[in-house]
Design an enzyme around this catalytic site. Sequence first.
Site: not given
Length: 337
Positions: A139, A145, A284, A304
């Site tokens: 990102q 996110c 997140h 992630n």
Amino acid sequence: MMMKICIILYTVFLSTYCVSILDEKLNNSWSLFKRIHKKQYVSIEEEITRRTIWESHLVRIRQHNFEADLGIHSYTLGMNRFGDLTHEEFKKQMNGFKMPTKIKNNNSDHQTFVVPSDVIVPRAVDWRKEGFVTPVKDQGQCGSCWAFSATGSLEGQHFVQTTQLISLSEQNLIDCSSSFGNQGCNGGLMDSAFQYITVNGGIDTEESYPYEAHDGKCRFNRTNIGANSTGFRDITSKDEAALAYAIAIIGPISVAIDASHPSFQFYKSSVYDEQNCSSTDLDHGVLAVGFDATDSQLYYIVKNSWGTSWGQDGYIWMSRNKNNQCGIATMASYPRV
């Protein structure tokens, strides 16, 4: 003239003093850090500041890993590209999940995932091995996110229906879903992204609408749609059993977590077990793509969006069935296709 000389002398003195308090034994390591992560600084003063921050993180990482070797911690830390950022800077740049003012419950307007009565949860699930998951994305310095979590979940559900794994456009969500409450690089919600995709009639492919890591003008093109959604379902809040069932029979699930701790910033390997994590203050958005266990610990396999240099090639193993640690089951959902 005298005043200018004094200012110059003061600046030189300050720089000399700051250099003297740095660890000269780390000069080569600092140079390597800058080269690998392509770090450039506008002035000597800024580099001194950034190196001081980096050295302080390095001390904490080494101390943590020493304690991990003694069995005090279940996971290790490692230096990464975030090493020259203060923790507050890091959180501001990378953690873009925006908690709603009120967490949805079972009486919300949205459908809730119902656990089938005849399903047995397997010991381990990993949807990466079945072709449901695109490679780890990055990102950049943008609090997007939530968009990566949303596309990851829809990529998996689209694969279920078509057996085609198509990378979807996070930039499409960043630029075009503000009317649903999302704020681009300043944060957003996965459920709001799903709502946008449903109302919009689809989302473009990554190839046609590539990621730029900053807010831009909406350029959605209906001829480039990569996937669509008919709505979404929430997982019963704080119910880890329901989350495990959903991961096992649905596929990758969007989840929100508390990633506000330095231990998450520098996570490297093994099962993340952070006792200071909150189950309600979430910041997140990530993607739960499976679960497994070591000899002594159950864990979720979580994708992630910080590139492959972070964690275990971009993934983290997060504690499972430990009182909803880090809130992983508090706001979980997935799109319907």
